[in-house]
Scaffold this active site. Structure first.
Site, PDB file in Angstrom:
ATOM      1  N   ARG A 244      -6.844  -4.531  -2.689  1.00 25.19           N
ATOM      2  CA  ARG A 244      -6.526  -4.138  -1.314  1.00 25.19           C
ATOM      3  C   ARG A 244      -7.383  -2.968  -0.831  1.00 25.19           C
ATOM      4  O   ARG A 244      -6.918  -2.081  -0.114  1.00 25.19           O
ATOM      5  CB  ARG A 244      -5.040  -3.788  -1.174  1.00 25.19           C
TER       6      ARG A 244
ATOM      7  N   SER B 102       3.757  -6.518   3.909  1.00 22.43           N
ATOM      8  CA  SER B 102       4.077  -5.678   2.752  1.00 22.43           C
ATOM      9  C   SER B 102       3.608  -4.251   3.033  1.00 22.43           C
ATOM     10  O   SER B 102       2.410  -4.007   3.159  1.00 22.43           O
ATOM     11  CB  SER B 102       3.396  -6.219   1.500  1.00 22.43           C
TER      12      SER B 102
ATOM     13  N   GLU C 219       0.068   0.048   1.890  1.00 23.69           N
ATOM     14  CA  GLU C 219      -0.977  -0.954   2.079  1.00 23.69           C
ATOM     15  C   GLU C 219      -1.693  -0.806   3.418  1.00 23.69           C
ATOM     16  O   GLU C 219      -2.895  -1.029   3.491  1.00 23.69           O
ATOM     17  CB  GLU C 219      -0.378  -2.356   1.935  1.00 23.69           C
TER      18      GLU C 219
END
Length: 376
Positions: free
Chosen positions: A166, A248, A368
């Protein structure tokens, strides 16, 4: 490009926080986007490039600079140097799920597990987006980008983007500057020409309920993934507050094998594949008649952040007193704006969850989304 009346960023981001910036530009062509960026950089403005706004957590204070909305679109099919494959060059402002739908419809495999991820194609390498064990870096060939320091446009191979879990060299890390200040103009992926395929990844197989190695249609995979995401509130829906977030909010934690063994056995986990391309070359002369012992290290492990959150006592639908931000009622990993929540309220909830997980398991969950004007 054209200058437009600045809108509140709460209207342009899926978490629905943020005031109006000082200035806003809109670009619907690559040429217009380049013009907008170069003009903004020449002015010396602080700047923000905004696509779908689905991976951005914006603070409550007005952004003192220029927001550039990327509205470009288009998919170009190109030959691949690899037999049985095809390349797609996609404009940065094109919707990500629109690209996945196009690929599946035309029988191009490699993106189907990432169905339903919101946002634009240009943001996908910045975040190295992924779902159910599939990541953009697996099919990404290169990007066309423009650098802030020079205003020059270049084609950069995927290997030079520092793609990790990520992250990439283009991503802002919790308030810090990215390693390379540049904006993606287009993305090129290399896909397998196939209407069905054998699913290998453990996470994806588990999500799809597969028990054998029979090939399955791409359309079936996409339908199942979309249904799964919808059941977790991970598909944007104007009428469902559980989808008013960034998907998320926390990353699944990457820990060492030793750390993973210290967690309860029932904690869901998946091995992180070691880098098989990394080779240490030792000159023959350095052996001095013997071969040094190789030290085998167990690969890192990815553990479920949602499980950690729930086992730390944070249930679906949890919210702090008098707060308009809450955990989704469908998924413990999603923080949502239930209507009019400020960034401060969302941040307070995020910090509370981080503290509970850290106290229970000794792990610090990392956010995130990209943070702008807000700190955790």
């Amino acid at each position: 490009m054209r200058e437009v009346e600045p809108l509140r960023l709460a209207e342009l981001t899926t978490l629905r926080t943020g005031a109006a910036p000082e200035r806003m530009l809109e670009a619907t062509t690559t040429e217009g986007l380049v013009e907008a960026l170069r003009e903004t950089w020449e002015r010396g403005d602080a700047w923000l490039v905004l696509g779908g706004g689905s991976n951005l957590f914006v603070g409550d204070e007005p952004f003192e600079g220029t927001v550039i909305r990327v509205r470009t679109s288009g998919i170009e099919e190109l030959p691949s140097p690899h037999p049985g494959r095809i390349r797609l060059r996609v404009q940065a402002g094109h919707g990500w799920d629109e690209l996945v739908a196009y690929a599946v419809e035309h029988g191009y495999a490699g993106l189907e597990a990432m169905s339903g991820i919101p946002g634009t194609v240009g943001a996908s390498p910045v975040q190295n987006i992924g779902a159910y064990g599939q990541e953009i870096q697996e099919t990404l060939v290169e990007v066309d980008l423009i650098d802030e320091s020079t205003g020059a446009i270049s084609t950069v191979p995927a290997a030079d983007l520092g793609l990790g879990f990520r992250t990439s060299v283009l991503k802002h890390h919790h308030g810090s500057e990215p390693a390379r200040r540049a904006v993606i103009l287009s993305v090129t992926v290399d896909l397998l020409i196939a209407t069905e395929r054998v699913v290998r990844g453990e996470q994806l197989r588990r999500a799809l309920g597969l028990t054998d190695d029979a090939p399955v249609p791409l359309t079936w995979v996409r339908e199942r993934i979309l249904a799964t995401r919808a059941s977790k509130g991970m598909l944007l829906d104007e009428h469902d507050p559980d989808t008013h977030g960034v998907g998320s909010f926390f990353q699944n934690a990457i820990v060492s094998a030793a750390q993973a063994r210290s967690l309860p056995a029932e904690c869901p986990r998946w091995p992180v594949a070691p880098d098989l391309d990394t080779v240490t070359v030792i000159p023959l002369s350095s052996y001095e008649g013997h071969v040094p012992a190789a030290k085998a290290e167990a690969p890192d492990v990815k553990v479920s952040a949602a499980w950690l959150i729930e086992q730390a006592g944070i249930r679906k639908g949890f919210k702090l007193p008098r707060s308009r931000a809450s955990v989704s009622t469908k998924h413990a990993l999603a923080l949502t704006n239930r209507g009019g929540a400020t960034a401060a309220e969302v941040a307070e909830l995020a910090r509370f969850i981080q503290s509970r997980v850290h106290a229970e398991f000794g792990l610090v969950l990392q956010p995130e989304p990209v943070l702008l004007g807000v700190e955790l």
